[in-house]
Design a protein around this motif. Structure first.
Motif, PDB file in Angstrom:
ATOM      1  N   ALA A 148       0.833  -1.206   0.000  1.00 55.76           N
ATOM      2  CA  ALA A 148       0.000   0.000   0.000  1.00 55.76           C
ATOM      3  C   ALA A 148       0.867   1.255   0.000  1.00 55.76           C
ATOM      4  CB  ALA A 148      -0.923  -0.009   1.215  1.00 55.76           C
ATOM      5  N   GLU A 149       1.918   1.242   0.802  1.00 57.92           N
ATOM      6  CA  GLU A 149       2.815   2.402   0.840  1.00 57.92           C
ATOM      7  C   GLU A 149       3.461   2.632  -0.523  1.00 57.92           C
ATOM      8  OE1 GLU A 149       6.877   4.023   3.054  1.00 57.92           O
ATOM      9  OE2 GLU A 149       5.953   2.129   3.705  1.00 57.92           O
ATOM     10  N   PHE A 150       3.910   1.548  -1.163  1.00 59.78           N
ATOM     11  CA  PHE A 150       4.522   1.665  -2.486  1.00 59.78           C
ATOM     12  C   PHE A 150       3.538   2.261  -3.492  1.00 59.78           C
ATOM     13  CE2 PHE A 150       4.812  -0.256  -6.703  1.00 59.78           C
ATOM     14  CZ  PHE A 150       6.041   0.238  -7.132  1.00 59.78           C
ATOM     15  N   LEU A 151       2.314   1.778  -3.496  1.00 59.79           N
ATOM     16  CA  LEU A 151       1.321   2.268  -4.452  1.00 59.79           C
ATOM     17  C   LEU A 151       0.994   3.741  -4.204  1.00 59.79           C
ATOM     18  CD1 LEU A 151      -1.101  -0.803  -4.543  1.00 59.79           C
ATOM     19  CD2 LEU A 151       0.517  -0.098  -6.326  1.00 59.79           C
ATOM     20  N   TYR A 152       0.824   4.116  -2.946  1.00 59.79           N
ATOM     21  CA  TYR A 152       0.508   5.515  -2.643  1.00 59.79           C
ATOM     22  C   TYR A 152       1.656   6.445  -3.019  1.00 59.79           C
ATOM     23  CZ  TYR A 152      -3.867   4.524  -0.222  1.00 59.79           C
ATOM     24  OH  TYR A 152      -5.157   4.155   0.076  1.00 59.79           O
ATOM     25  N   ARG A 153       2.867   6.058  -2.675  1.00 58.56           N
ATOM     26  CA  ARG A 153       4.004   6.930  -2.997  1.00 58.56           C
ATOM     27  C   ARG A 153       4.234   6.990  -4.509  1.00 58.56           C
ATOM     28  NH1 ARG A 153       6.397   8.661   1.535  1.00 58.56           N
ATOM     29  NH2 ARG A 153       6.413   7.339   3.397  1.00 58.56           N
ATOM     30  N   SER A 154       3.947   5.907  -5.202  1.00 60.01           N
ATOM     31  CA  SER A 154       4.181   5.870  -6.644  1.00 60.01           C
ATOM     32  C   SER A 154       3.128   6.622  -7.441  1.00 60.01           C
ATOM     33  CB  SER A 154       4.244   4.410  -7.126  1.00 60.01           C
ATOM     34  OG  SER A 154       5.285   3.710  -6.497  1.00 60.01           O
ATOM     35  N   PHE A 155       1.870   6.594  -6.967  1.00 53.57           N
ATOM     36  CA  PHE A 155       0.785   7.106  -7.793  1.00 53.57           C
ATOM     37  C   PHE A 155       0.069   8.329  -7.229  1.00 53.57           C
ATOM     38  CE2 PHE A 155       1.326   2.729  -9.152  1.00 53.57           C
ATOM     39  CZ  PHE A 155       1.267   2.851 -10.531  1.00 53.57           C
ATOM     40  N   MET A 156       0.248   8.633  -5.958  1.00 58.42           N
ATOM     41  CA  MET A 156      -0.473   9.778  -5.389  1.00 58.42           C
ATOM     42  C   MET A 156       0.436  10.888  -4.887  1.00 58.42           C
ATOM     43  SD  MET A 156      -3.892   8.289  -3.481  1.00 58.42           S
ATOM     44  CE  MET A 156      -4.688   9.890  -3.641  1.00 58.42           C
ATOM     45  N   ALA A 157       1.659  10.559  -4.504  1.00 58.32           N
ATOM     46  CA  ALA A 157       2.544  11.569  -3.921  1.00 58.32           C
ATOM     47  C   ALA A 157       2.802  12.731  -4.873  1.00 58.32           C
ATOM     48  CB  ALA A 157       3.865  10.935  -3.495  1.00 58.32           C
ATOM     49  N   GLY A 190      -3.817 -10.712  -8.730  1.00 61.00           N
ATOM     50  CA  GLY A 190      -4.187 -10.205  -7.410  1.00 61.00           C
ATOM     51  C   GLY A 190      -2.999  -9.986  -6.506  1.00 61.00           C
ATOM     52  N   GLU A 191      -1.798 -10.341  -6.982  1.00 64.27           N
ATOM     53  CA  GLU A 191      -0.579 -10.152  -6.199  1.00 64.27           C
ATOM     54  C   GLU A 191       0.008  -8.789  -6.522  1.00 64.27           C
ATOM     55  OE1 GLU A 191       0.513 -12.081  -3.876  1.00 64.27           O
ATOM     56  OE2 GLU A 191      -1.041 -13.587  -4.181  1.00 64.27           O
ATOM     57  N   PHE A 192      -0.446  -7.758  -5.818  1.00 63.43           N
ATOM     58  CA  PHE A 192       0.053  -6.401  -6.045  1.00 63.43           C
ATOM     59  C   PHE A 192       1.288  -6.178  -5.190  1.00 63.43           C
ATOM     60  CE2 PHE A 192      -3.894  -5.900  -8.065  1.00 63.43           C
ATOM     61  CZ  PHE A 192      -3.943  -4.679  -8.716  1.00 63.43           C
ATOM     62  N   SER A 193       2.369  -5.745  -5.818  1.00 60.68           N
ATOM     63  CA  SER A 193       3.588  -5.404  -5.083  1.00 60.68           C
ATOM     64  C   SER A 193       4.464  -4.564  -5.990  1.00 60.68           C
ATOM     65  CB  SER A 193       4.337  -6.664  -4.632  1.00 60.68           C
ATOM     66  OG  SER A 193       4.902  -7.328  -5.744  1.00 60.68           O
ATOM     67  N   GLY A 194       5.546  -4.108  -5.432  1.00 59.01           N
ATOM     68  CA  GLY A 194       6.455  -3.286  -6.219  1.00 59.01           C
ATOM     69  C   GLY A 194       7.271  -4.065  -7.227  1.00 59.01           C
ATOM     70  N   THR A 195       7.189  -5.386  -7.171  1.00 62.45           N
ATOM     71  CA  THR A 195       7.994  -6.202  -8.083  1.00 62.45           C
ATOM     72  C   THR A 195       7.172  -6.835  -9.195  1.00 62.45           C
ATOM     73  OG1 THR A 195       7.731  -8.125  -6.636  1.00 62.45           O
ATOM     74  CG2 THR A 195       9.643  -6.706  -6.252  1.00 62.45           C
ATOM     75  N   THR A 196       5.833  -6.725  -9.118  1.00 68.58           N
ATOM     76  CA  THR A 196       4.988  -7.315 -10.146  1.00 68.58           C
ATOM     77  C   THR A 196       4.418  -6.231 -11.053  1.00 68.58           C
ATOM     78  OG1 THR A 196       3.053  -7.211  -8.698  1.00 68.58           O
ATOM     79  CG2 THR A 196       4.359  -9.234  -8.654  1.00 68.58           C
ATOM     80  N   GLU A 197       4.082  -6.610 -12.258  1.00 68.37           N
ATOM     81  CA  GLU A 197       3.514  -5.663 -13.209  1.00 68.37           C
ATOM     82  C   GLU A 197       2.051  -5.414 -12.870  1.00 68.37           C
ATOM     83  OE1 GLU A 197       2.858  -5.159 -18.035  1.00 68.37           O
ATOM     84  OE2 GLU A 197       3.944  -6.883 -17.207  1.00 68.37           O
ATOM     85  N   LEU A 198       1.685  -4.140 -12.785  1.00 75.49           N
ATOM     86  CA  LEU A 198       0.316  -3.796 -12.435  1.00 75.49           C
ATOM     87  C   LEU A 198      -0.585  -3.916 -13.658  1.00 75.49           C
ATOM     88  CD1 LEU A 198       0.968  -0.633 -10.219  1.00 75.49           C
ATOM     89  CD2 LEU A 198       0.453  -2.940  -9.455  1.00 75.49           C
ATOM     90  N   PRO A 199      -1.855  -4.266 -13.443  1.00 78.88           N
ATOM     91  CA  PRO A 199      -2.774  -4.334 -14.579  1.00 78.88           C
ATOM     92  C   PRO A 199      -3.072  -2.949 -15.121  1.00 78.88           C
ATOM     93  CG  PRO A 199      -3.958  -4.633 -12.524  1.00 78.88           C
ATOM     94  CD  PRO A 199      -2.499  -4.645 -12.179  1.00 78.88           C
ATOM     95  N   ARG A 200      -3.654  -2.900 -16.295  1.00 80.03           N
ATOM     96  CA  ARG A 200      -3.956  -1.609 -16.908  1.00 80.03           C
ATOM     97  C   ARG A 200      -5.031  -0.858 -16.130  1.00 80.03           C
ATOM     98  NH1 ARG A 200      -6.495  -0.483 -22.954  1.00 80.03           N
ATOM     99  NH2 ARG A 200      -6.138   1.776 -22.947  1.00 80.03           N
ATOM    100  N   ASN A 201      -6.003  -1.584 -15.627  1.00 77.73           N
ATOM    101  CA  ASN A 201      -7.090  -0.990 -14.847  1.00 77.73           C
ATOM    102  C   ASN A 201      -7.057  -1.535 -13.421  1.00 77.73           C
ATOM    103  OD1 ASN A 201      -8.941   0.466 -16.985  1.00 77.73           O
ATOM    104  ND2 ASN A 201      -8.398  -1.510 -17.891  1.00 77.73           N
ATOM    105  N   TRP A 202      -7.022  -0.652 -12.454  1.00 78.53           N
ATOM    106  CA  TRP A 202      -7.079  -1.069 -11.061  1.00 78.53           C
ATOM    107  C   TRP A 202      -7.496   0.125 -10.200  1.00 78.53           C
ATOM    108  CZ3 TRP A 202      -3.620   1.183  -7.505  1.00 78.53           C
ATOM    109  CH2 TRP A 202      -2.534   1.876  -8.076  1.00 78.53           C
ATOM    110  N   ALA A 203      -7.918  -0.154  -8.994  1.00 79.00           N
ATOM    111  CA  ALA A 203      -8.332   0.897  -8.060  1.00 79.00           C
ATOM    112  C   ALA A 203      -7.979   0.450  -6.653  1.00 79.00           C
ATOM    113  CB  ALA A 203      -9.829   1.176  -8.179  1.00 79.00           C
TER     114      ALA A 203
END
Length: 360
Positions: A148-157, A190-203
């Motif tokens: 969660a921290e990785f996603l927030y810092r990557s996409f919202m900061a 469903g394995e979200f992390s900083g090392t996996t490729e994120l899908p095109r659509n997610w929330a």
């Protein structure tokens, strides 16, 4: 003569709580006649995300009704701004209801605060402890604090105003119930992390349990709310074979709520994922470690509403208009810059807003 001093929790707590009650019912008091609270934190602002700034949040300004229009409120605001400056704060900001004329007059017209954001407060009844109906083709997973921290810092900061640099502390706070992501099945494992490729659509969303800190009471129910509650009950009793309208939540007595924050989406079809996450939170309260004493009745969030993207986001979040506030008002005041730079703040006021759950 009015004396302004720092708050002493051991000595002042009961008297400040009494003042809060008297402000609501306008009873006469002769001790503490006013109080203001403030906090200082480090955030990033969208116009310059690589350079964190110190902001001071003004909250909880109260003046006893019988002592208003005597300059007490002005003295309190002036004092807390001086305290902000002594703590090297760059910006002071506050939030109020858009139609609160007294507050707008004080902060905007007298102290030079700038109208910065008009976010929407969206509210939906908590659906109770029952399994939610799943959205076809949508997967929902709870992610780790690190993810969660990785996603927030990557996409919202870098794209949101007032993004806290200590997001890790928020996510690890005992009041934080977790972070969930939604995706289309087949697009992600469903394995979200900083090392996996994120899908095109997610929330994604995070949920904060405000009920552990305080309870709300409904001072006066509006006519429209009362009418809806009555009609829904009558229809359900008169024609039980038909699907009745959703029941209005029982807001008699103290009740709690969950605050949904950090709402973010990526991809052109992510609106469906936002709706799925919101339904998941509203109807799946059995996932959360709430006690019966929490008495959670509402799910609340706050989103920006200035640009087209935030208008669409507001549209994608199911909410009850009877309970929601379409336009809140956030005002900001630069404490260390000139008037020309104030206009830059107004020009950059559109876009996403990260609402810190610790300030709710």
């Amino acid at each position: 003569m009015v004396k302004i001093r720092s708050y002493n929790s051991g000595f002042d707590r009961a008297r400040v709580e009494d003042l809060e009650r008297r402000c609501e019912v306008a009873e006469l008091g002769n001790e503490i006649v006013g109080v203001i609270r403030g906090t200082v934190k480090v955030v990033t602002i969208k116009k310059n995300p690589k350079n964190p700034v110190k902001v001071g949040y003004v909250l909880g300004l109260r003046v006893s009704p019988v002592h208003r229009r005597k300059g007490i409120g002005s003295g309190l605001v002036r004092h807390i701004e001086e305290w902000f400056l002594s703590n090297h704060v760059d910006y002071a900001y506050m939030a109020t209801e858009k139609d609160n004329e007294a507050s707008v007059e004080l902060f905007v017209h007298k102290f030079g605060y700038v109208r910065f954001k008009t976010p929407s407060i969206l509210v939906h009844p908590a659906g109770g402890r029952r399994p939610p109906s799943s959205s076809a083709g949508v997967g929902i997973s709870k992610v780790s604090v690190e993810c969660a921290e990785f996603l927030y810092r990557s996409f919202m900061a870098g794209s949101s105003d007032f993004f806290p640099v200590d997001i890790d502390k928020i996510l690890r706070n005992k009041l934080n119930l977790g972070t969930w992501v939604a995706f289309f099945r087949g697009d992600s494992s469903g394995e979200f992390s900083g090392t996996t490729e994120l899908p095109r659509n997610w929330a994604m969303v995070s949920v904060w349990n405000c009920a552990k800190l305080f309870k709300l009471t409904l001072g006066r129910q509006t006519l429209s709310c009362s009418w809806y509650a009555t009609m829904a009950k009558l229809l359900n009793n008169a024609v039980p074979c038909l699907k009745p309208p959703p029941a209005f939540p029982d807001l008699v007595g103290p009740f709690g709520f969950y605050f949904v924050y950090g709402l973010h989406r990526e991809g052109p079809f992510s609106g469906k994922l936002v709706r799925a996450l919101w339904k998941f939170v509203c109807n799946n309260n059995n996932l959360f470690p709430a006690d019966d004493d929490d008495n959670v009745k509402l799910i609340v969030t706050e989103v920006g509403c200035c640009d087209d993207d935030n208008k669409q986001l507001r549209h994608d979040i199911p909410h009850w208009r009877l309970l929601s506030c379409p336009e809140d008002l956030w005002c900001i005041k630069p404490l260390k810059i000139n008037n020309e730079q104030k206009q830059e703040l107004i020009a950059n006021s559109k876009g996403a807003l990260f609402v810190d759950p610790r300030e709710v």
